[in-house]
Motif scaffolding. Structure first.
Motif, mmCIF file in Angstrom:
data_model
loop_
_atom_site.group_PDB
_atom_site.id
_atom_site.type_symbol
_atom_site.label_atom_id
_atom_site.label_comp_id
_atom_site.label_asym_id
_atom_site.label_seq_id
_atom_site.Cartn_x
_atom_site.Cartn_y
_atom_site.Cartn_z
ATOM 1 N N CYS A 77 6.931 0.870 33.583
ATOM 2 C CA CYS A 77 5.725 0.588 34.363
ATOM 3 C C CYS A 77 4.861 -0.436 33.649
ATOM 4 O O CYS A 77 4.357 -1.388 34.264
ATOM 5 C CB CYS A 77 4.938 1.875 34.602
ATOM 6 S SG CYS A 77 3.278 1.635 35.269
ATOM 7 N N TRP A 137 2.727 1.559 41.410
ATOM 8 C CA TRP A 137 3.951 1.958 40.729
ATOM 9 C C TRP A 137 4.514 3.179 41.431
ATOM 10 O O TRP A 137 3.840 4.190 41.569
ATOM 11 C CB TRP A 137 3.678 2.285 39.256
ATOM 12 C CG TRP A 137 4.921 2.631 38.492
ATOM 13 C CD1 TRP A 137 5.295 3.858 38.036
ATOM 14 C CD2 TRP A 137 5.961 1.720 38.108
ATOM 15 N NE1 TRP A 137 6.492 3.782 37.390
ATOM 16 C CE2 TRP A 137 6.936 2.487 37.415
ATOM 17 C CE3 TRP A 137 6.161 0.356 38.279
ATOM 18 C CZ2 TRP A 137 8.087 1.900 36.901
ATOM 19 C CZ3 TRP A 137 7.316 -0.212 37.767
ATOM 20 C CH2 TRP A 137 8.264 0.556 37.080
ATOM 21 N N GLN A 138 5.723 3.021 41.937
ATOM 22 C CA GLN A 138 6.390 4.082 42.694
ATOM 23 C C GLN A 138 5.516 4.542 43.852
ATOM 24 O O GLN A 138 5.373 5.733 44.124
ATOM 25 C CB GLN A 138 6.748 5.248 41.774
ATOM 26 C CG GLN A 138 7.740 4.870 40.690
ATOM 27 C CD GLN A 138 8.064 5.996 39.737
ATOM 28 O OE1 GLN A 138 7.361 7.017 39.699
ATOM 29 N NE2 GLN A 138 9.119 5.836 38.955
#
Length: 205
Positions: A77, A137-138
């Motif tokens: 990340c 992120w995700q």
């Protein structure tokens, strides 16, 4: 005899331990190389400022939630985020500026021919860009902020090594001041120079 000793029952474990120790030492070597490169660049700028009697400002930018993001989301990340931030910072710089990424979410930028007031203005615009960056992120939006510390040449008549050391230490102190003020802000070691404020808060193109 030495070859026989290397084939003993503990050889595999010793080799694994050596590899593990080498991996632990890699970040320290990288950090030292970045620091050395930064000092080399600053010494060149010190010599140039002394020769041409130019203003110049060192800016240290630190991503405030770096440690928390590293603990919660991991290195992948942060690597993607570092690339995004690096691109964002470079977009805000002029042709003569330079940027050097440092370990743990820190960037060093040098702004030549810039007075402290002009640098404060540029740094605050950059702080605002980081705070409004849409980074996910995700699928999860991650709020970001940055602290910035600035230092300008106090005495560019010094020997380049001394001048570079002084500039870096003052920028670090300014960054610590920004952290102490609660982060997400800009602090300068010295906002107004004595008798050399040629640009009056602007950054010439």
């Amino acid at each position: 005899m030495a070859q026989d000793a290397d084939k003993g029952p503990g050889a595999w474990w010793k080799a694994l331990r050596r590899r593990w120790q080498a991996r632990r030492e890699v970040p320290a070597r990288i950090a030292a190389a970045d620091e050395a490169q930064l000092m080399d660049e600053l010494k060149r700028e010190a010599a140039r400022a002394q020769r041409h009697r130019h203003d110049g400002v060192l800016m240290l930018l630190e991503l405030d939630p770096w440690t928390r993001l590293h603990q919660q989301y991991g290195q992948e990340c942060l690597q993607a985020l570092d690339e995004r931030l690096d691109q964002l910072v470079r977009q805000q710089l002029r042709g003569g500026d330079w940027l050097l990424p440092l370990p743990r979410g820190v960037w060093a930028a040098y702004l030549p021919c810039t007075d402290p007031l002009g640098a404060l203005d540029a740094a605050d615009r950059l702080r605002g860009r980081v705070a409004t960056l849409d980074y996910r992120w995700q699928g999860q939006a991650l709020p970001l902020s940055a602290s910035l510390g600035l230092a300008h040449w106090q005495d560019w008549r010094r020997e380049p090594q001394q001048g570079a050391d002084q500039l870096l230490q003052q920028a670090r102190q300014a960054l610590a001041m920004a952290r102490g003020a609660g982060c997400n802000c800009v602090r300068a070691y010295a906002a107004i120079p004595s008798g050399r404020n040629r640009y009056s808060g602007t950054r010439p193109a």
